[in-house]
Design a protein around this motif. Structure first.
Motif, PDB file in Angstrom:
ATOM      1  N   LEU A  75      49.005 -36.551   8.477  1.00 29.91           N
ATOM      2  CA  LEU A  75      49.464 -37.650   9.333  1.00 29.91           C
ATOM      3  C   LEU A  75      50.758 -37.272  10.064  1.00 29.91           C
ATOM      4  O   LEU A  75      50.918 -37.577  11.247  1.00 29.91           O
ATOM      5  CB  LEU A  75      49.647 -38.926   8.513  1.00 29.91           C
ATOM      6  N   LEU A  76      51.666 -36.583   9.377  1.00 33.34           N
ATOM      7  CA  LEU A  76      52.896 -36.135  10.028  1.00 33.34           C
ATOM      8  C   LEU A  76      52.581 -35.167  11.165  1.00 33.34           C
ATOM      9  O   LEU A  76      53.131 -35.270  12.263  1.00 33.34           O
ATOM     10  CB  LEU A  76      53.832 -35.472   9.013  1.00 33.34           C
ATOM     11  N   SER A  77      51.679 -34.239  10.917  1.00 32.67           N
ATOM     12  CA  SER A  77      51.295 -33.282  11.945  1.00 32.67           C
ATOM     13  C   SER A  77      50.686 -33.989  13.156  1.00 32.67           C
ATOM     14  O   SER A  77      51.018 -33.676  14.305  1.00 32.67           O
ATOM     15  CB  SER A  77      50.304 -32.274  11.369  1.00 32.67           C
ATOM     16  N   HIS A  78      49.809 -34.953  12.910  1.00 31.37           N
ATOM     17  CA  HIS A  78      49.208 -35.715  14.011  1.00 31.37           C
ATOM     18  C   HIS A  78      50.292 -36.440  14.812  1.00 31.37           C
ATOM     19  O   HIS A  78      50.261 -36.449  16.048  1.00 31.37           O
ATOM     20  CB  HIS A  78      48.194 -36.715  13.486  1.00 31.37           C
ATOM     21  N   LEU A  79      51.240 -37.066  14.122  1.00 32.13           N
ATOM     22  CA  LEU A  79      52.309 -37.784  14.818  1.00 32.13           C
ATOM     23  C   LEU A  79      53.160 -36.834  15.669  1.00 32.13           C
ATOM     24  O   LEU A  79      53.539 -37.167  16.794  1.00 32.13           O
ATOM     25  CB  LEU A  79      53.193 -38.522  13.814  1.00 32.13           C
ATOM     26  N   LEU A  80      53.444 -35.650  15.135  1.00 33.73           N
ATOM     27  CA  LEU A  80      54.206 -34.661  15.905  1.00 33.73           C
ATOM     28  C   LEU A  80      53.444 -34.220  17.150  1.00 33.73           C
ATOM     29  O   LEU A  80      54.016 -34.114  18.239  1.00 33.73           O
ATOM     30  CB  LEU A  80      54.542 -33.457  15.032  1.00 33.73           C
ATOM     31  N   ILE A  81      52.148 -33.987  16.991  1.00 36.48           N
ATOM     32  CA  ILE A  81      51.325 -33.575  18.128  1.00 36.48           C
ATOM     33  C   ILE A  81      51.318 -34.672  19.200  1.00 36.48           C
ATOM     34  O   ILE A  81      51.538 -34.403  20.382  1.00 36.48           O
ATOM     35  CB  ILE A  81      49.892 -33.235  17.676  1.00 36.48           C
ATOM     36  N   ILE A  82      51.073 -35.898  18.788  1.00 35.77           N
ATOM     37  CA  ILE A  82      51.035 -37.020  19.734  1.00 35.77           C
ATOM     38  C   ILE A  82      52.387 -37.174  20.427  1.00 35.77           C
ATOM     39  O   ILE A  82      52.460 -37.367  21.650  1.00 35.77           O
ATOM     40  CB  ILE A  82      50.632 -38.326  19.012  1.00 35.77           C
ATOM     41  N   GLY A  83      53.468 -37.056  19.657  1.00 34.83           N
ATOM     42  CA  GLY A  83      54.801 -37.225  20.205  1.00 34.83           C
ATOM     43  C   GLY A  83      55.211 -36.154  21.193  1.00 34.83           C
ATOM     44  O   GLY A  83      56.096 -36.376  22.019  1.00 34.83           O
ATOM     45  N   VAL A  84      54.586 -34.994  21.131  1.00 36.57           N
ATOM     46  CA  VAL A  84      54.885 -33.918  22.079  1.00 36.57           C
ATOM     47  C   VAL A  84      53.901 -33.925  23.247  1.00 36.57           C
ATOM     48  O   VAL A  84      54.296 -33.863  24.412  1.00 36.57           O
ATOM     49  CB  VAL A  84      54.862 -32.542  21.365  1.00 36.57           C
ATOM     50  N   VAL A  85      52.606 -34.015  22.936  1.00 34.27           N
ATOM     51  CA  VAL A  85      51.564 -33.873  23.958  1.00 34.27           C
ATOM     52  C   VAL A  85      51.610 -34.999  24.992  1.00 34.27           C
ATOM     53  O   VAL A  85      51.530 -34.738  26.191  1.00 34.27           O
ATOM     54  CB  VAL A  85      50.168 -33.775  23.302  1.00 34.27           C
ATOM     55  N   VAL A  86      51.747 -36.222  24.545  1.00 30.58           N
ATOM     56  CA  VAL A  86      51.691 -37.357  25.480  1.00 30.58           C
ATOM     57  C   VAL A  86      52.840 -37.323  26.500  1.00 30.58           C
ATOM     58  O   VAL A  86      52.588 -37.422  27.705  1.00 30.58           O
ATOM     59  CB  VAL A  86      51.596 -38.703  24.728  1.00 30.58           C
ATOM     60  N   PRO A  87      54.086 -37.139  26.074  1.00 30.77           N
ATOM     61  CA  PRO A  87      55.149 -37.061  27.090  1.00 30.77           C
ATOM     62  C   PRO A  87      55.009 -35.852  28.026  1.00 30.77           C
ATOM     63  O   PRO A  87      55.298 -35.962  29.225  1.00 30.77           O
ATOM     64  CB  PRO A  87      56.436 -36.954  26.264  1.00 30.77           C
ATOM     65  N   VAL A  88      54.561 -34.725  27.505  1.00 33.49           N
ATOM     66  CA  VAL A  88      54.384 -33.547  28.362  1.00 33.49           C
ATOM     67  C   VAL A  88      53.298 -33.819  29.406  1.00 33.49           C
ATOM     68  O   VAL A  88      53.458 -33.490  30.587  1.00 33.49           O
ATOM     69  CB  VAL A  88      54.067 -32.289  27.524  1.00 33.49           C
TER      70      VAL A  88
END
Length: 135
Positions: A75-88
């Motif tokens: 879940l932490l990994s998913h949150l990190l991915i979402i938090g980086v990918v969406v703004p980029v």
């Protein structure tokens, strides 16, 4: 209803947007392989997926041993991915970033619901087994 998705001035056809959303929702789970590698020190899960690709889609329980990925790590990994990918993505296309954010949010929400359901089902686990599953 929604404005068309454009990327660098090019309009994305709806069918391509659906295919993209499906791929994003599935490919976010590649992080499971990286987490397992980090935790076990072995690429066994990747080798298994390459030799049994149907397992990657149909039954991930065949890929990993209990504790190889862990609920909180995933879940932490998913949150990190979402938090980086969406703004980029928002830098090139806000509608594409929104589509990606919604798809990945639904994926994350589904994971949490699944984990709660699994926890309710696995009431016979010892404390050590529960800790291993969660980490």
């Amino acid at each position: 209803m929604l404005s068309p998705i454009t990327v660098f001035g090019y309009t994305v056809p709806p069918l391509v947007a659906v295919a993209y959303g499906t791929a994003a929702g599935v490919l976010i789970d590649v992080d499971h392989l990286l987490i397992a590698r980090f935790k076990t020190g072995s690429w066994d899960a990747v080798r298994f997926c390459l030799s049994n690709p149907a397992a990657a889609v149909a039954d991930q329980r065949r890929i990993f041993e209990p504790g190889d990925v862990g609920v909180l790590s995933r879940l932490l990994s998913h949150l990190l991915i979402i938090g980086v990918v969406v703004p980029v993505l928002a830098l090139s296309s806000v509608p594409l970033a929104m589509l990606t954010g919604v798809v990945l949010y639904v994926h994350l929400l589904s994971d949490v619901v699944w984990d709660i359901w699994q926890l309710d089902r696995d009431t016979d686990l010892s404390t050590d087994e529960l800790v291993r599953e969660f980490r």
